[in-house]
Design a protein around this motif. Sequence first.
Motif, short mmCIF file in Angstrom:
data_model
loop_
_atom_site.label_atom_id
_atom_site.label_comp_id
_atom_site.label_asym_id
_atom_site.label_seq_id
_atom_site.Cartn_x
_atom_site.Cartn_y
_atom_site.Cartn_z
N SER A 54 0.97 -1.34 0.06
CA SER A 54 0.08 -0.03 0.02
C SER A 54 0.82 1.06 0.08
O SER A 54 0.61 2.14 -0.67
N ASP A 55 2.08 1.42 0.86
CA ASP A 55 2.96 2.38 0.72
C ASP A 55 3.28 2.70 -0.56
O ASP A 55 3.31 3.53 -0.85
N PHE A 56 3.72 1.81 -1.43
CA PHE A 56 4.08 1.82 -2.61
C PHE A 56 3.06 2.61 -3.51
O PHE A 56 3.27 3.41 -4.32
N PHE A 57 1.77 1.98 -3.56
CA PHE A 57 0.63 2.33 -4.32
C PHE A 57 0.31 3.70 -3.92
O PHE A 57 -0.70 4.40 -4.92
N ASN A 58 0.40 4.14 -2.82
CA ASN A 58 -0.09 5.21 -2.19
C ASN A 58 0.77 6.49 -2.74
O ASN A 58 0.48 7.48 -2.65
N ILE A 59 1.92 6.36 -3.64
CA ILE A 59 2.83 7.25 -3.91
C ILE A 59 2.09 7.50 -5.23
O ILE A 59 2.35 6.68 -6.18
N ARG A 60 1.53 8.64 -5.37
CA ARG A 60 1.08 9.15 -6.59
C ARG A 60 1.16 10.51 -6.71
O ARG A 60 1.27 11.46 -5.98
N VAL A 61 1.33 11.06 -8.13
CA VAL A 61 1.66 12.23 -8.38
C VAL A 61 0.28 12.87 -9.39
O VAL A 61 0.31 12.15 -10.21
N PHE A 62 0.00 13.69 -9.11
CA PHE A 62 -1.10 14.66 -9.86
C PHE A 62 -0.60 15.96 -10.40
O PHE A 62 0.17 16.58 -9.59
N GLY A 63 -1.03 16.26 -11.40
CA GLY A 63 -0.82 17.89 -11.83
C GLY A 63 -2.17 18.36 -12.09
O GLY A 63 -3.26 17.90 -11.76
N MET A 64 -1.94 19.33 -12.70
CA MET A 64 -3.30 20.44 -13.21
C MET A 64 -4.20 19.44 -14.01
O MET A 64 -5.47 19.64 -13.98
N TRP A 65 -3.79 18.43 -14.93
CA TRP A 65 -4.54 17.67 -15.82
C TRP A 65 -4.78 16.36 -15.36
O TRP A 65 -5.20 15.49 -16.00
N GLY A 66 -4.50 16.05 -14.16
CA GLY A 66 -4.74 14.76 -13.35
C GLY A 66 -3.58 13.82 -12.95
O GLY A 66 -2.44 14.43 -12.78
N TYR A 67 -3.61 12.56 -13.05
CA TYR A 67 -2.53 11.67 -12.70
C TYR A 67 -1.46 11.76 -13.75
O TYR A 67 -1.57 11.74 -14.88
N LYS A 68 -0.20 11.66 -13.20
CA LYS A 68 1.15 11.80 -13.89
C LYS A 68 1.81 10.62 -13.68
O LYS A 68 2.42 10.24 -12.74
N PRO A 69 1.61 9.52 -14.62
CA PRO A 69 2.19 8.24 -14.43
C PRO A 69 3.71 8.23 -14.53
O PRO A 69 4.42 7.43 -13.78
N GLY A 70 4.14 8.76 -15.42
CA GLY A 70 5.67 9.04 -15.75
C GLY A 70 6.43 9.51 -14.09
O GLY A 70 7.34 8.95 -13.66
N ARG A 71 5.98 10.63 -13.68
CA ARG A 71 6.53 11.11 -12.45
C ARG A 71 6.25 10.29 -11.33
O ARG A 71 6.95 10.26 -10.22
N THR A 72 4.74 9.56 -11.35
CA THR A 72 4.61 8.82 -10.11
C THR A 72 5.84 7.60 -10.22
O THR A 72 6.26 6.99 -9.35
#
Length: 108
Positions: A54-72
């Motif tokens: 859960s700690d791994f998947f709770n690391i998420r990056v969001f920007g103005m346009w939503g979820y950022k998979p690369g930055r995550t």
Amino acid sequence: MRKKSLILATALIGTLALAPRAEAKDACKTLICMAGKPGIGNGKISGGCHGAVSDFFNIRVFGMWGYKPGRTATKRSRFLHECTGALVNEETVMKIIAIYGTLMFDPT
């Protein structure tokens, strides 16, 4: 005025003393647990891994346009590299990031 400041300072100290302690996430435990996920290790995760995964998947990056998979994926990789054993297990870290790094949620 001085009495008011003293009361305010006392209230602040009391609030901080009662605040829940933040638990540091264990990058090494997360690395070990994620290495047991299907496609990386034997596909068997031990019972004590729920929190670490859960700690791994709770690391998420969001920007103005939503979820950022690369930055995550980058942020998750940095987290796993906090473990001293990550450099020795770089191939495993790379596999984890390649398979699960960009996913928003745990698929299992």
